[in-house]
Design an enzyme around this catalytic site. Structure first.
Site, short mmCIF file in Angstrom:
data_model
loop_
_atom_site.label_atom_id
_atom_site.label_comp_id
_atom_site.label_asym_id
_atom_site.label_seq_id
_atom_site.Cartn_x
_atom_site.Cartn_y
_atom_site.Cartn_z
N LYS A 108 25.78 -104.18 12.12
CA LYS A 108 26.56 -105.42 12.03
C LYS A 108 26.22 -106.28 13.23
CE LYS A 108 29.93 -106.95 9.28
NZ LYS A 108 30.19 -106.51 7.91
N1 GLU Z 1 29.17 -108.38 5.10
C1 GLU Z 1 29.23 -107.67 3.87
C2 GLU Z 1 29.99 -106.37 4.06
O1 GLU Z 1 30.77 -106.24 4.97
C3 GLU Z 1 27.87 -107.52 3.20
C4 GLU Z 1 26.86 -106.72 3.95
C5 GLU Z 1 25.47 -106.73 3.33
O2 GLU Z 1 25.30 -107.26 2.26
O3 GLU Z 1 24.58 -106.19 3.98
O4 GLU Z 1 29.90 -105.49 3.26
#
Ligand code: GLU
Length: 422
Positions: A108
């Site tokens: 993240k």
């Molecule tokens: N931000 C989204 C989540 O928390 C998507 C993450 C992604 O598609 O890699 O799942």
């Protein structure tokens, strides 16, 4: 926020993982490494603002695990971003990818900023400089960012372009959630909300609660909340309340969701507090969470259902659209009160599942129809739900613990099969 101790979402993650590992019978050595992020990068991002001044923003990229594949997870632009939050969000991605069994670890990123206060050109410069600064650790085989709170397809397009410029050739697979014109996947924009809707239908079916006559309350009208509201409404539930940063709106007879979404997307800056609709009353976000409803979908930020308000929640079922909306303490209270909760790592996994489809298409230079994407998404969400439901019943645990039993086992087993190097 906890009254006894400052809320730290990473403590939440560790507590849940340790609990699952102990039920699974792992020794501390088996899972010790999974408790820590593999890599944390902090960057200071200098930007020339539109008024000519220089402002330095703080940014992060954390890779929690790459045991099952490249790190995967979004980039958040929000004023409250901090390292503990990014670490927790990265770890949740690891377990989310594991529970739906897609070949990724978790990562993240985030920048401490309020994107609504930045112009488009400031946002573009911030995104490009941030991408350049994290470029050494991202890549289609290494770590693949995606949208999260405060970012969108345009931001992903700038990330793709910046990374491609640095490499000297086009690299669409470095990031997902891109505009369709740049290799984005059909169905990705709606995928998280679609997954939340599918999960809502799955849990209602499992509990033998008919869709007809069921109501839904949705906190948050960003990408996840608004699309969940749209699709849950379309599926036949009566959506009686929704909220955004400005307030909540409530109508026990049901809200006109298509009209509300049209109003919010008509102009940047449109907020629910200025929405006028028949029979609508205005409530606070706190009041919204405590409404009597069949389904409550917290689709905003972490720590919304905590030990302060868990006793007052009147929903029968909670489907976590956001990451980490419920604290460990609240989980216990809800469980005792018989409120069923479908955890984030399962309920909101639709986004990363379709991100995976996008990446698969990018690296093979192929393109799938929206119908095919939605069909495959449904298969994965249904299978994952069933597996979590079954193990939770078998072991007599909550659905969160059930999801972690599956996810922690996949991650720990992969890690142990690879062995600790050197
Ligand atoms: N931000 C989204 C989540 O928390 C998507 C993450 C992604 O598609 O890699 O799942």
């Amino acid at each position: 926020m906890s009254t006894t101790k400052k809320y730290n979402p990473y403590d939440n993650v560790q507590a849940v993982v340790k609990n699952a590992a102990s039920i699974l019978g792992y020794s501390h050595d088996d899972y010790e490494a999974v408790l820590f992020p593999e890599r944390e990068l902090k960057v200071s991002i200098p930007i020339r603002m539109d008024d000519g001044s220089v402002h330095v923003f703080e940014g992060y990229r954390v890779q929690h695990s790459t045991s099952r594949g490249p790190a995967k997870g979004g980039i958040r632009y929000h004023q409250n971003v901090n390292i503990d939050e990014v670490k927790a969000l990265a770890a949740w991605m690891t377990f989310k990818c594991a529970v739906v069994n897609i070949p990724y670890g978790g990562g993240k990123g985030g920048i401490v900023c309020d994107p609504s206060k930045l112009s488009d050109s400031e946002l573009r410069r911030l995104t490009r400089r941030f991408t350049a600064m994290i470029a050494p650790i991202i890549g289609p085989d290494q770590d693949i960012p995606a949208p999260d709170v405060g970012t969108n397809a345009n931001v992903m397009g700038w990330i793709m372009d910046t990374y491609s410029m640095l490499k000297g050739h086009c690299v669409p697979g470095v990031v997902t959630g891109k505009p369709l014109e740049l290799g984005g996947a059909l169905g990705r924009h709606e995928a998280t909300g679609r997954g939340v809707m599918l999960t809502t239908l799955n849990i209602l079916k499992a509990l033998d609660i008919p869709v007809k006559g069921s109501t839904a309350v949705i906190q948050g009208m960003g990408n996840v909340g608004s699309i969940s509201a749209k699709l849950i409404h379309k599926a036949g539930l009566k959506v009686i309340a929704v909220s955004d940063v400005s307030c909540g709106i409530y109508n026990p007879e049901g809200l006109n969701i298509p009209e509300i979404i049209e109003y919010l997307s008509a102009k940047k800056g449109n907020l629910l507090k200025d929405y006028k609709g028949d029979g609508v009353s205005y409530i606070s976000n706190e009041e919204l969470l405590e409404l009597k409803t069949t389904v409550l979908v917290p689709a905003a930020l972490e720590n919304q259902i905590n030990e302060k308000n868990a006793k007052k929640i009147q929903a029968k079922v909670i489907v976590e659209g956001a990451n980490g909306p419920t604290t460990v303490e609240a989980d216990e209270i809800l469980k005792k009160r018989g409120i069923i909760l479908v955890p984030d790592i399962l309920a909101n996994a639709g986004g990363v599942v379709v991100s995976y489809f996008e990446w698969v298409q990018n690296i093979q230079s192929v393109s799938w129809s929206e119908e095919y994407v939605n069909e495959r998404l449904k298969t994965i969400m249904d299978q994952a739900f069933q597996a979590v439901w079954d193990i939770a019943r078998e072991k007599d645990t909550s659905l969160r613990t059930g999801a972690y039993l599956i996810a922690v086992k996949r991650v720990v087993d992969a890690k142990n099969l690879r062995g600790i190097w050197p």
